[in-house]
Write a protein that holds these residues in place. Structure first.
Motif, short mmCIF file in Angstrom:
data_model
loop_
_atom_site.label_atom_id
_atom_site.label_comp_id
_atom_site.label_asym_id
_atom_site.label_seq_id
_atom_site.Cartn_x
_atom_site.Cartn_y
_atom_site.Cartn_z
N PHE A 20 35.13 -25.02 -26.42
CA PHE A 20 36.00 -23.60 -26.11
C PHE A 20 36.70 -23.41 -27.55
CE2 PHE A 20 39.37 -21.26 -25.92
CZ PHE A 20 39.46 -20.37 -25.00
N VAL A 21 36.93 -24.44 -27.71
CA VAL A 21 37.08 -24.42 -29.90
C VAL A 21 36.05 -23.51 -30.56
CG1 VAL A 21 38.16 -24.66 -31.31
CG2 VAL A 21 39.22 -25.03 -30.05
N LEU A 33 27.64 -24.52 -39.18
CA LEU A 33 27.34 -26.50 -39.05
C LEU A 33 27.86 -26.28 -38.05
CD1 LEU A 33 24.75 -27.99 -39.46
CD2 LEU A 33 26.03 -28.65 -41.54
N GLY A 34 29.63 -26.38 -38.71
CA GLY A 34 30.66 -27.17 -38.75
C GLY A 34 30.73 -26.47 -36.59
N THR A 35 30.71 -25.26 -36.56
CA THR A 35 31.06 -25.04 -35.06
C THR A 35 29.88 -25.51 -34.04
OG1 THR A 35 30.29 -22.48 -35.93
CG2 THR A 35 32.37 -23.00 -35.84
N SER A 36 28.45 -25.39 -34.77
CA SER A 36 27.46 -25.93 -34.19
C SER A 36 27.85 -26.73 -33.21
CB SER A 36 26.05 -25.24 -35.17
OG SER A 36 25.94 -23.84 -34.80
N LEU A 37 28.26 -27.77 -34.56
CA LEU A 37 27.82 -29.35 -34.46
C LEU A 37 29.42 -29.59 -33.25
CD1 LEU A 37 27.78 -30.67 -37.89
CD2 LEU A 37 26.05 -30.60 -35.87
N MET A 38 30.30 -28.66 -33.16
CA MET A 38 31.45 -28.70 -32.05
C MET A 38 30.67 -28.54 -30.77
SD MET A 38 34.47 -27.84 -34.75
CE MET A 38 35.40 -26.92 -33.16
N ALA A 39 29.90 -27.41 -31.11
CA ALA A 39 29.74 -27.14 -29.56
C ALA A 39 28.67 -28.59 -29.08
CB ALA A 39 28.93 -25.68 -29.71
N VAL A 40 27.34 -28.62 -29.32
CA VAL A 40 26.43 -29.61 -29.32
C VAL A 40 27.33 -30.93 -28.84
CG1 VAL A 40 24.76 -31.55 -29.99
CG2 VAL A 40 24.86 -28.84 -30.51
N VAL A 79 32.99 -34.64 -37.42
CA VAL A 79 31.68 -33.46 -38.73
C VAL A 79 31.45 -32.27 -38.69
CG1 VAL A 79 29.82 -33.33 -39.89
CG2 VAL A 79 30.42 -35.59 -39.33
N GLY A 80 31.86 -31.73 -36.97
CA GLY A 80 31.73 -30.05 -37.32
C GLY A 80 33.03 -29.38 -37.53
N ALA A 81 34.35 -30.36 -36.74
CA ALA A 81 35.51 -30.00 -37.06
C ALA A 81 35.72 -29.68 -38.67
CB ALA A 81 36.33 -31.03 -36.45
N HIS A 84 34.40 -26.56 -40.65
CA HIS A 84 34.10 -26.48 -39.82
C HIS A 84 35.90 -26.04 -41.05
CE1 HIS A 84 34.88 -22.15 -37.82
NE2 HIS A 84 36.59 -22.93 -37.17
N ILE A 85 36.38 -26.58 -41.07
CA ILE A 85 37.84 -26.70 -41.44
C ILE A 85 37.88 -25.93 -43.46
CG2 ILE A 85 39.94 -27.43 -42.46
CD1 ILE A 85 39.18 -29.08 -39.66
N PHE A 86 36.33 -27.09 -43.79
CA PHE A 86 36.91 -27.38 -45.31
C PHE A 86 35.70 -26.31 -46.02
CE2 PHE A 86 38.48 -31.30 -44.63
CZ PHE A 86 40.24 -30.96 -45.33
N VAL A 87 34.82 -25.77 -45.15
CA VAL A 87 34.12 -24.88 -45.59
C VAL A 87 33.45 -24.14 -45.02
CG1 VAL A 87 31.22 -23.99 -45.70
CG2 VAL A 87 32.26 -26.62 -45.78
#
Length: 87
Positions: A20-21, A33-40, A79-81, A84-87
Motif C-alpha cells: 500500500f505504501v 527505484l525505492g518505491t518500485s523495490l518496495m512494491a515488488v 532497500v526500497g524503504a 525512498h527515505i534517503f534519495v
C-alpha cells in the motif's frame, strides 16, 4: 487456527501494508527505484503467502523455500524503504 496458517496470514498483512505504501507513493509521486523495490517486495510476500494458504500443505512449499522468498522480499522492501527515505 494453527501457527502455520496464522504466520502466512500475518505475512500477507505485512505485504499488503508495505505494498500500500509503495503503490500509493508510485501513484502520487511517480516511479522511483525505492518505491518500485518496495512494491515488488510486497508483491512477492503476498504471492508467497497466498500460494502457501492456497495449497494448504507445507510439503509442496518447503520451509526453506518459504524462508528464501521471505528473506528476498524483506531485503527488497528494506532497500526500497531506505532509498525512498534517503534519495
Amino acid at each position: 487456527m494453527n501457527q502455520w496458517t496464522l504466520y502466512h496470514l500475518l505475512m500477507g498483512i505485512i505485504g499488503l501494508s508495505v505494498g500500500f505504501v509503495g503503490f500509493s507513493e508510485i501513484l502520487l509521486q511517480g516511479i522511483s527505484l525505492g518505491t518500485s523495490l518496495m512494491a515488488v517486495g510486497a508483491l512477492a510476500i503476498l504471492a508467497q503467502a497466498g500460494y502457501a494458504l492456497f495449497i494448504k500443505e507445507s510439503s509442496e512449499l518447503t520451509e526453506w523455500q518459504s524462508i528464501e522468498i521471505a528473506a528476498i522480499s524483506a531485503i527488497l522492501c528494506s532497500v526500497g524503504a531506505l532509498l525512498h527515505i534517503f534519495v
